[in-house]
Design an enzyme around this catalytic site. Structure first.
Site, PDB file in Angstrom:
ATOM      1  N   GLU A  66       0.883  -1.170   0.000  1.00 41.16           N
ATOM      2  CA  GLU A  66       0.000   0.000   0.000  1.00 41.16           C
ATOM      3  C   GLU A  66       0.917   1.215   0.000  1.00 41.16           C
ATOM      4  O   GLU A  66       1.431   1.617   1.051  1.00 41.16           O
ATOM      5  CB  GLU A  66      -0.934  -0.036   1.208  1.00 41.16           C
ATOM      6  CG  GLU A  66      -2.116   0.919   1.124  1.00 41.16           C
ATOM      7  CD  GLU A  66      -1.765   2.330   1.579  1.00 41.16           C
ATOM      8  OE1 GLU A  66      -1.789   3.237   0.714  1.00 41.16           O
ATOM      9  OE2 GLU A  66      -1.465   2.517   2.755  1.00 41.16           O
ATOM     10  N   CYS A  84      -3.128   8.619   4.164  1.00 37.17           N
ATOM     11  CA  CYS A  84      -2.982   8.196   2.771  1.00 37.17           C
ATOM     12  C   CYS A  84      -4.258   8.377   1.971  1.00 37.17           C
ATOM     13  O   CYS A  84      -4.227   8.266   0.740  1.00 37.17           O
ATOM     14  CB  CYS A  84      -2.534   6.741   2.703  1.00 37.17           C
ATOM     15  SG  CYS A  84      -3.650   5.589   3.502  1.00 37.17           S
TER      16      CYS A  84
END
Length: 276
Positions: free
Chosen positions: A141, A176
Protein backbone atom coordinates in the site's frame (compact mmCIF):
# COMPACT_ATOMS: atom_id res chain seq x y z
CA UNK A 1 -31.27 -27.33 -66.56
CA UNK A 2 -30.92 -28.21 -62.86
CA UNK A 3 -31.07 -25.31 -60.48
CA UNK A 4 -28.02 -24.51 -58.40
CA UNK A 5 -28.26 -25.70 -54.83
CA UNK A 6 -29.26 -23.02 -52.39
CA UNK A 7 -26.47 -21.94 -50.07
CA UNK A 8 -26.70 -23.41 -46.59
CA UNK A 9 -28.40 -21.22 -44.03
CA UNK A 10 -26.12 -19.02 -41.97
CA UNK A 11 -25.44 -20.50 -38.55
CA UNK A 12 -27.29 -18.89 -35.70
CA UNK A 13 -25.34 -16.78 -33.31
CA UNK A 14 -23.79 -18.79 -30.52
CA UNK A 15 -25.40 -18.28 -27.11
CA UNK A 16 -23.46 -16.01 -24.85
CA UNK A 17 -22.77 -18.82 -22.39
CA UNK A 18 -21.13 -21.08 -24.98
CA UNK A 19 -17.59 -20.06 -24.04
CA UNK A 20 -18.31 -20.87 -20.42
CA UNK A 21 -19.55 -24.35 -21.40
CA UNK A 22 -16.47 -24.89 -23.55
CA UNK A 23 -14.17 -23.88 -20.71
CA UNK A 24 -15.88 -26.35 -18.39
CA UNK A 25 -16.04 -29.18 -20.91
CA UNK A 26 -13.45 -31.23 -19.05
CA UNK A 27 -15.57 -31.03 -15.91
CA UNK A 28 -18.67 -32.15 -17.79
CA UNK A 29 -17.18 -35.04 -19.77
CA UNK A 30 -14.53 -36.28 -17.40
CA UNK A 31 -16.59 -36.16 -14.26
CA UNK A 32 -14.37 -33.65 -12.47
CA UNK A 33 -15.78 -31.15 -10.02
CA UNK A 34 -14.54 -27.54 -9.82
CA UNK A 35 -14.77 -25.73 -6.51
CA UNK A 36 -13.22 -22.84 -4.63
CA UNK A 37 -11.55 -23.72 -1.36
CA UNK A 38 -10.35 -21.10 1.12
CA UNK A 39 -7.26 -21.80 3.16
CA UNK A 40 -5.33 -19.82 5.72
CA UNK A 41 -2.25 -18.10 4.38
CA UNK A 42 -0.05 -19.28 7.23
CA UNK A 43 2.50 -16.80 8.58
CA UNK A 44 2.09 -13.16 7.63
CA UNK A 45 4.33 -10.20 8.44
CA UNK A 46 2.59 -6.83 8.61
CA UNK A 47 4.35 -3.46 8.80
CA UNK A 48 2.36 -0.59 10.26
CA UNK A 49 2.38 3.05 9.21
CA UNK A 50 3.68 5.15 12.07
CA UNK A 51 1.12 7.95 11.76
CA UNK A 52 -2.02 5.76 11.61
CA UNK A 53 -1.09 2.31 12.96
CA UNK A 54 -4.45 0.67 12.41
CA UNK A 55 -4.82 -3.01 11.59
CA UNK A 56 -8.04 -4.19 9.89
CA UNK A 57 -9.40 -7.43 11.30
CA UNK A 58 -9.15 -9.15 7.91
CA UNK A 59 -5.38 -8.67 8.01
CA UNK A 60 -5.09 -11.54 10.49
CA UNK A 61 -8.40 -13.37 10.09
CA UNK A 62 -7.05 -15.20 7.00
CA UNK A 63 -3.75 -16.20 8.60
CA UNK A 64 -2.61 -18.72 11.14
CA UNK A 65 -0.32 -16.13 12.71
CA UNK A 66 0.64 -12.50 12.13
CA UNK A 67 3.90 -10.81 13.04
CA UNK A 68 3.43 -7.05 13.35
CA UNK A 69 6.26 -4.55 12.87
CA UNK A 70 5.33 -0.98 13.96
CA UNK A 71 7.15 1.96 12.40
CA UNK A 72 10.31 3.08 14.17
CA UNK A 73 9.48 6.66 13.13
CA UNK A 74 6.97 6.81 16.01
CA UNK A 75 8.69 5.15 18.99
CA UNK A 76 5.94 6.06 21.47
CA UNK A 77 3.26 4.57 19.23
CA UNK A 78 5.40 1.51 18.59
CA UNK A 79 5.83 0.95 22.33
CA UNK A 80 2.08 1.37 22.85
CA UNK A 81 1.29 -1.24 20.18
CA UNK A 82 3.84 -3.63 21.70
CA UNK A 83 2.22 -3.24 25.13
CA UNK A 84 -1.46 -3.35 24.15
CA UNK A 85 -1.48 -6.13 21.53
CA UNK A 86 -0.42 -8.91 23.94
CA UNK A 87 -2.79 -7.52 26.55
CA UNK A 88 -5.93 -7.70 24.42
CA UNK A 89 -5.09 -10.14 21.59
CA UNK A 90 -3.96 -13.74 21.37
CA UNK A 91 -0.22 -13.60 21.95
CA UNK A 92 0.27 -16.98 20.24
CA UNK A 93 -1.31 -15.75 16.99
CA UNK A 94 -0.26 -12.10 16.91
CA UNK A 95 3.20 -10.97 17.89
CA UNK A 96 4.83 -7.54 17.79
CA UNK A 97 8.45 -6.91 16.78
CA UNK A 98 9.90 -3.48 17.48
CA UNK A 99 13.04 -2.08 15.92
CA UNK A 100 14.49 0.01 13.11
CA UNK A 101 16.05 -0.83 9.74
CA UNK A 102 18.29 -3.77 10.89
CA UNK A 103 15.38 -5.48 12.64
CA UNK A 104 13.11 -4.96 9.62
CA UNK A 105 15.74 -6.41 7.27
CA UNK A 106 16.19 -9.44 9.54
CA UNK A 107 12.42 -9.91 9.68
CA UNK A 108 12.04 -9.77 5.90
CA UNK A 109 14.92 -12.22 5.45
CA UNK A 110 12.78 -14.95 7.03
CA UNK A 111 10.43 -17.10 4.98
CA UNK A 112 6.83 -15.88 5.19
CA UNK A 113 3.60 -16.88 3.48
CA UNK A 114 2.48 -13.29 2.90
CA UNK A 115 3.96 -9.83 3.41
CA UNK A 116 1.95 -6.60 3.87
CA UNK A 117 3.64 -3.21 3.76
CA UNK A 118 2.32 0.34 4.08
CA UNK A 119 4.68 3.20 3.31
CA UNK A 120 6.72 4.90 0.62
CA UNK A 121 7.51 3.62 -2.86
CA UNK A 122 11.24 3.64 -2.06
CA UNK A 123 10.87 1.26 0.89
CA UNK A 124 8.16 -0.68 -0.93
CA UNK A 125 10.69 -1.64 -3.61
CA UNK A 126 13.04 -2.97 -0.93
CA UNK A 127 10.23 -4.99 0.66
CA UNK A 128 9.21 -6.44 -2.71
CA UNK A 129 12.83 -7.37 -3.47
CA UNK A 130 13.18 -9.16 -0.13
CA UNK A 131 9.88 -11.00 -0.65
CA UNK A 132 10.98 -12.08 -4.14
CA UNK A 133 13.93 -14.01 -2.67
CA UNK A 134 11.45 -16.62 -1.38
CA UNK A 135 8.76 -16.02 -4.05
CA UNK A 136 6.53 -14.66 -1.27
CA UNK A 137 3.38 -12.85 -2.38
CA UNK A 138 3.13 -9.35 -0.97
CA UNK A 139 0.61 -6.52 -0.71
CA UNK A 140 2.10 -3.02 -0.99
CA UNK A 141 0.00 0.00 0.00
CA UNK A 142 2.15 2.84 -1.34
CA UNK A 143 1.75 6.55 -1.93
CA UNK A 144 -0.68 8.04 -4.41
CA UNK A 145 -2.85 11.02 -5.26
CA UNK A 146 -6.41 11.67 -4.08
CA UNK A 147 -8.37 14.02 -6.31
CA UNK A 148 -11.64 15.65 -5.20
CA UNK A 149 -13.89 16.87 -8.02
CA UNK A 150 -16.37 19.62 -7.15
CA UNK A 151 -19.11 19.56 -9.78
CA UNK A 152 -21.99 21.95 -10.44
CA UNK A 153 -24.52 19.96 -8.42
CA UNK A 154 -23.18 20.91 -4.97
CA UNK A 155 -25.63 22.79 -2.77
CA UNK A 156 -23.20 24.43 -0.35
CA UNK A 157 -19.62 25.35 -1.15
CA UNK A 158 -19.14 26.21 2.52
CA UNK A 159 -19.80 22.59 3.43
CA UNK A 160 -17.50 21.42 0.64
CA UNK A 161 -14.71 23.71 1.85
CA UNK A 162 -15.09 22.52 5.43
CA UNK A 163 -14.91 18.86 4.43
CA UNK A 164 -11.92 19.40 2.13
CA UNK A 165 -9.88 21.30 4.71
CA UNK A 166 -10.75 18.90 7.51
CA UNK A 167 -9.85 15.89 5.38
CA UNK A 168 -6.60 17.43 4.16
CA UNK A 169 -5.27 18.95 7.38
CA UNK A 170 -6.29 16.39 10.02
CA UNK A 171 -3.20 14.73 11.51
CA UNK A 172 -1.17 17.44 9.70
CA UNK A 173 -2.01 15.85 6.35
CA UNK A 174 -0.42 12.51 7.25
CA UNK A 175 -3.17 10.29 5.93
CA UNK A 176 -2.98 8.20 2.77
CA UNK A 177 -6.64 8.84 1.88
CA UNK A 178 -6.64 12.61 2.45
CA UNK A 179 -7.66 14.76 -0.55
CA UNK A 180 -4.67 16.65 -1.90
CA UNK A 181 -5.91 17.96 -5.27
CA UNK A 182 -9.22 19.75 -5.93
CA UNK A 183 -10.68 20.18 -9.41
CA UNK A 184 -13.52 22.66 -9.96
CA UNK A 185 -16.00 22.93 -12.82
CA UNK A 186 -16.00 26.51 -14.10
CA UNK A 187 -14.14 29.66 -13.11
CA UNK A 188 -17.08 31.14 -11.18
CA UNK A 189 -17.39 28.08 -8.99
CA UNK A 190 -13.63 28.01 -8.42
CA UNK A 191 -13.62 31.62 -7.25
CA UNK A 192 -16.51 30.96 -4.87
CA UNK A 193 -14.80 27.85 -3.47
CA UNK A 194 -11.60 29.82 -2.95
CA UNK A 195 -13.43 32.36 -0.79
CA UNK A 196 -15.20 29.60 1.14
CA UNK A 197 -11.93 27.79 1.88
CA UNK A 198 -10.24 30.95 3.15
CA UNK A 199 -13.18 31.62 5.49
CA UNK A 200 -13.07 28.05 6.72
CA UNK A 201 -9.31 28.24 7.21
CA UNK A 202 -9.66 31.24 9.53
CA UNK A 203 -12.44 29.55 11.49
CA UNK A 204 -10.28 26.43 11.94
CA UNK A 205 -6.97 28.00 12.96
CA UNK A 206 -7.45 31.70 13.56
CA UNK A 207 -4.60 33.98 12.62
CA UNK A 208 -1.71 31.67 13.61
CA UNK A 209 -2.11 27.93 12.92
CA UNK A 210 1.18 27.23 14.69
CA UNK A 211 -0.41 28.19 18.00
CA UNK A 212 -3.63 26.34 17.32
CA UNK A 213 -4.35 23.38 19.63
CA UNK A 214 -6.20 21.74 16.73
CA UNK A 215 -3.23 21.45 14.39
CA UNK A 216 -0.54 18.83 14.84
CA UNK A 217 3.03 18.27 13.70
CA UNK A 218 4.70 16.01 11.18
CA UNK A 219 6.17 12.78 12.42
CA UNK A 220 9.87 13.72 12.10
CA UNK A 221 11.99 16.76 11.16
CA UNK A 222 12.97 14.89 7.98
CA UNK A 223 9.32 14.55 6.99
CA UNK A 224 8.76 18.27 7.55
CA UNK A 225 11.90 19.10 5.56
CA UNK A 226 10.69 17.01 2.61
CA UNK A 227 7.36 18.88 2.46
CA UNK A 228 9.18 22.19 2.83
CA UNK A 229 11.34 21.35 -0.20
CA UNK A 230 8.22 20.57 -2.22
CA UNK A 231 6.82 24.00 -1.34
CA UNK A 232 10.06 25.71 -2.33
CA UNK A 233 9.80 24.55 -5.93
CA UNK A 234 9.42 27.05 -8.76
CA UNK A 235 6.17 25.59 -10.08
CA UNK A 236 3.93 25.34 -7.02
CA UNK A 237 1.37 27.89 -8.21
CA UNK A 238 -0.03 30.70 -6.08
CA UNK A 239 0.11 30.37 -2.28
CA UNK A 240 -3.29 31.45 -0.99
CA UNK A 241 -2.45 30.87 2.65
CA UNK A 242 0.24 29.10 4.66
CA UNK A 243 3.56 28.03 3.17
CA UNK A 244 5.67 28.54 6.30
CA UNK A 245 7.74 25.68 7.71
CA UNK A 246 10.04 24.98 10.66
CA UNK A 247 11.44 21.46 10.22
CA UNK A 248 13.13 21.41 13.64
CA UNK A 249 9.72 21.90 15.24
CA UNK A 250 8.27 19.40 12.71
CA UNK A 251 5.92 22.20 11.66
CA UNK A 252 4.54 22.89 8.21
CA UNK A 253 1.69 25.37 8.10
CA UNK A 254 -1.60 24.18 6.60
CA UNK A 255 -1.18 25.44 3.05
CA UNK A 256 -3.60 26.07 0.18
CA UNK A 257 -2.11 26.43 -3.30
CA UNK A 258 -3.96 27.69 -6.34
CA UNK A 259 -3.56 26.70 -10.00
CA UNK A 260 -0.60 24.43 -9.43
CA UNK A 261 0.61 23.22 -12.86
CA UNK A 262 0.37 19.53 -13.67
CA UNK A 263 4.15 19.40 -14.17
CA UNK A 264 4.80 20.23 -10.51
CA UNK A 265 6.15 17.52 -8.20
CA UNK A 266 3.26 18.38 -5.89
CA UNK A 267 0.91 17.05 -8.56
CA UNK A 268 2.92 13.91 -9.29
CA UNK A 269 4.05 12.70 -5.87
CA UNK A 270 2.28 11.89 -2.66
CA UNK A 271 2.60 14.94 -0.41
CA UNK A 272 1.78 13.30 2.95
CA UNK A 273 1.66 16.71 4.58
CA UNK A 274 -0.72 19.66 5.12
CA UNK A 275 -0.74 20.97 1.54
CA UNK A 276 -3.91 21.22 -0.57
Amino acid sequence: PAKEAAPPPAPEALPCHFSLVACCASDIFLGDVSKIATEQLGLRVLTLDGTTPEVPADEWSVCAAVHVKPSEACPETSALVARLFPQFLDAQSIRVFEGAVPETQALLAERWDFVCFTGSQRVGRLVAKAAAEHMTPCLLELGGKNVAIVDQEVHSLAVVARRLLWGRFINAGQSCVAPDVVVCVGAAQAAALKAAMLDCYRSFYGGDPRRSPDFGRLVTPAAARRVQQLLQGTDVGDVLVGGEADPEDRYVAPTILWETPASSKLMREEIFGPVL
